[in-house]
Design an enzyme around this catalytic site. Structure first.
Site, PDB file in Angstrom:
ATOM      1  CE  LYS A 137     -15.085  27.676 -29.753  1.00 53.54           C
ATOM      2  NZ  LYS A 137     -15.049  26.206 -29.788  1.00 53.54           N
TER       3      LYS A 137
ATOM      4  CB  SER B 280      -0.915   0.004   1.235  1.00 61.02           C
ATOM      5  OG  SER B 280      -0.146  -0.059   2.426  1.00 61.02           O
TER       6      SER B 280
ATOM      7  CE  LYS C  67      -4.205   3.704   4.373  1.00 61.85           C
ATOM      8  NZ  LYS C  67      -5.078   2.488   4.377  1.00 61.85           N
TER       9      LYS C  67
ATOM     10  CE1 TYR D 162      -7.294  -2.193   8.401  1.00 63.20           C
ATOM     11  CE2 TYR D 162      -6.446  -4.391   7.944  1.00 63.20           C
ATOM     12  CZ  TYR D 162      -6.530  -3.049   7.627  1.00 63.20           C
ATOM     13  OH  TYR D 162      -5.858  -2.559   6.549  1.00 63.20           O
TER      14      TYR D 162
ATOM     15  CD  GLU E 179     -15.983  23.494 -21.623  1.00 70.24           C
ATOM     16  OE1 GLU E 179     -14.969  22.834 -21.980  1.00 70.24           O
ATOM     17  OE2 GLU E 179     -16.683  24.141 -22.419  1.00 70.24           O
TER      18      GLU E 179
ATOM     19  CB  SER F 119      -9.975  25.817 -31.215  1.00 73.47           C
ATOM     20  OG  SER F 119      -9.974  24.860 -32.258  1.00 73.47           O
TER      21      SER F 119
ATOM     22  CB  THR G 288     -37.569  28.786 -12.930  1.00 69.68           C
ATOM     23  OG1 THR G 288     -38.591  29.311 -13.765  1.00 69.68           O
ATOM     24  CG2 THR G 288     -37.430  29.664 -11.683  1.00 69.68           C
ATOM     25  CG  HIS G 289     -38.586  25.146 -15.522  1.00 76.66           C
ATOM     26  ND1 HIS G 289     -38.701  23.837 -15.119  1.00 76.66           N
ATOM     27  CD2 HIS G 289     -39.427  25.855 -14.721  1.00 76.66           C
ATOM     28  CE1 HIS G 289     -39.590  23.743 -14.137  1.00 76.66           C
ATOM     29  NE2 HIS G 289     -40.039  24.960 -13.868  1.00 76.66           N
TER      30      HIS G 289
END
Length: 466
Positions: free
Chosen positions: A287, A27, A329, A321, A294, A281, A159-160
């Site tokens: 761009k 580990s 981890k 255990y 993102e 881009s 909204t929506h």
């Protein structure tokens, strides 16, 4: 295998583990992160052994000095862990024995790797959560600064994803401020759950030796001792608490990122994100892509998966255990890294956003944002709300067919739908005034946003002082 590289548990076995088993069971790629905490725990345990008379002062001094030397060796890259020794605990202990001989072997008296890893992990998590809280406080301060700066800018609320009502941009920033404030509280709860001393629980049942757990608790600055040794070595609730706090945090950063990604499209063009957090881009020179936002949205899945990863891992494990817990981890370390990166990126990104007020203005005339204000105008004229809702719905339908806005209607057209309309209807047809009329507690009126900002500032001062 070199005898000095033999596992410290090898006495029971006639042969060494297969090479593939050594690789399978190691580990070190994850728990080597805990070397500082492991050495810290060993020093505290050594002081406790001296306190109860198992180590002499001379022996303790030699052990403490050797452990400090080992830490320096690790930091300088002079001590490289060996897979044959499986984990951080046995690598460091083996090095201590190399340096001190039989005296080094005394450090494990009354201790198991089970309570040792629990101690290391909790110490590590306390530091990690504190670091995240510090960064999150800075992020909250930036949101407050944006809210204060942008309180007078009016934007359409949605909204929506449809135009709904006008709101202060400061109100929008404050919405996220309160979300992230709750996230901070969840991290604090996770810290409290973590702040428990497991050292002294042993493998699962405690020890026949007169270990002083209160001594090690104070040495390691834990708030309390764990109450039950069986629970102690199996408990991973504190990690679930942390991963849940992290999961709600990334859900909020993902939502914020989505808002900002939409707002910097050509269709909205409300904001300009800083160049430093965008890319271009490889083919299209025009761009400017909001990649940082993102990626923040995309990294949400990894953090959410980490929570499920640990939940599935511990589902149905018998006390106490089990080696499955070695796999606890990776998801946590991945999440810690991700949360820190998100905060390191979003804080300066939000701070550097440019708001394009001139591009927002035309959107305030779309979607009949003031329709609810018109309905409530009629309510003030003693028309029941359900009637006003239908009346204004008919007016909106008429405007759509006639390609008109509410502001374009003559008083005759208004009164065609309800005689309660008077010339004062025109006085309410202002997005800015509509915002300021919403003075309900927590509403978008600028005076309310300023109150929220003031409350937020006081909250930050209080949190910083703790």
């Amino acid at each position: 295998m070199n005898t000095k590289d033999k596992a410290l548990w090898s006495g029971r076995f006639a042969s060494s583990p297969a090479e593939i088993m050594q690789k399978y069971s190691q580990s070190l790629d994850v728990d080597w992160h805990f070397y500082k905490e492991d050495l810290e725990g060993s020093k505290a345990h050594g002081r406790m052994l001296h306190h109860i008379g198992i180590l002499s002062k001379e022996e303790l001094d030699k052990i403490i000095n050797a452990l400090s030397e080992i830490e320096e060796e690790v930091e300088k890259g002079l001590l490289q862990p060996k897979i044959s020794l499986e984990d951080v605990h046995m690598n460091l202990e083996a090095r201590l024995i190399e340096k001190l001989g039989p005296l080094g072997a005394k450090i494990h008296t009354g201790r198991s790797r089970n309570d040792q890893v629990a101690t290391d992990y909790r110490l590590f998590m306390k530091k990690s959560i504190t670091a995240i809280e510090t960064k999150l406080l800075l992020f909250l301060e930036v949101l407050l600064q944006r809210a204060e700066k942008d309180v007078d800018i009016i934007v359409p609320g949605f909204t929506h994803l449809q135009h709904a009502q006008p709101v202060s941009l400061g109100h929008h920033w404050m919405a996220y401020f309160w979300k992230f404030t709750r996230d901070l509280e969840r991290f604090k709860t996770a810290y409290k759950t973590t702040d428990v001393n497991p050292l002294g629980a042993g493998a699962l049942a405690g020890s026949t030796l007169p270990l002083d757990r209160e001594f090690t608790r104070k040495e390691l600055n834990f708030a309390v001792n764990s109450e039950n040794s069986l629970d102690t070595v199996s408990d991973r609730d504190y990690l679930l608490e942390f991963l849940f706090a992290a999961s709600t945090f990334v859900l909020h950063t993902s939502g914020l990122s989505e808002d900002l990604i939409l707002w910097c499209t050509s269709e909205f063009d409300f904001i300009e994100p800083p160049d430093a957090f965008c890319t271009g881009s490889s083919m299209m020179p025009n761009k400017k892509n909001p990649d940082a936002l993102e990626l923040t949205r995309g990294k949400t899945s990894g953090v959410l998966s980490s929570l499920y990863d640990l939940m599935i891992n511990i589902k149905g494990l018998p006390l106490t255990y089990n080696r499955d817990l070695q796999e606890d981890k990776r998801p946590v370390l991945h999440t810690i890294t991700t949360i820190n990166m998100i905060l390191d990126v979003l804080t300066p990104l939000i701070e550097g956003i440019i708001v394009k007020e001139q591009n927002i203005e035309p959107h305030l005339n779309k979607g009949f944002l003031l329709a609810t204000d018109v309905a409530e105008y009629l309510v003030a004229k003693d028309v029941p709300f359900r009637e006003t809702h239908e009346i204004v719905g008919g007016i909106v339908q008429y405007c759509v067919k006639q390609n008109k806005s509410l502001e374009d209607l003559s008083i005759e057209e208004w009164q065609r739908y309800c005689p309660a309309f008077e010339d004062d209807i025109y006085s309410i047809l202002s997005p800015r005034l509509a915002v300021d009329r919403r003075k309900t507690f927590g509403g978008t009126a600028r005076v309310e946003v300023k109150r929220q900002v003031a409350v937020g500032k006081e909250m930050i001062i209080t949190l910083k002082s703790k």
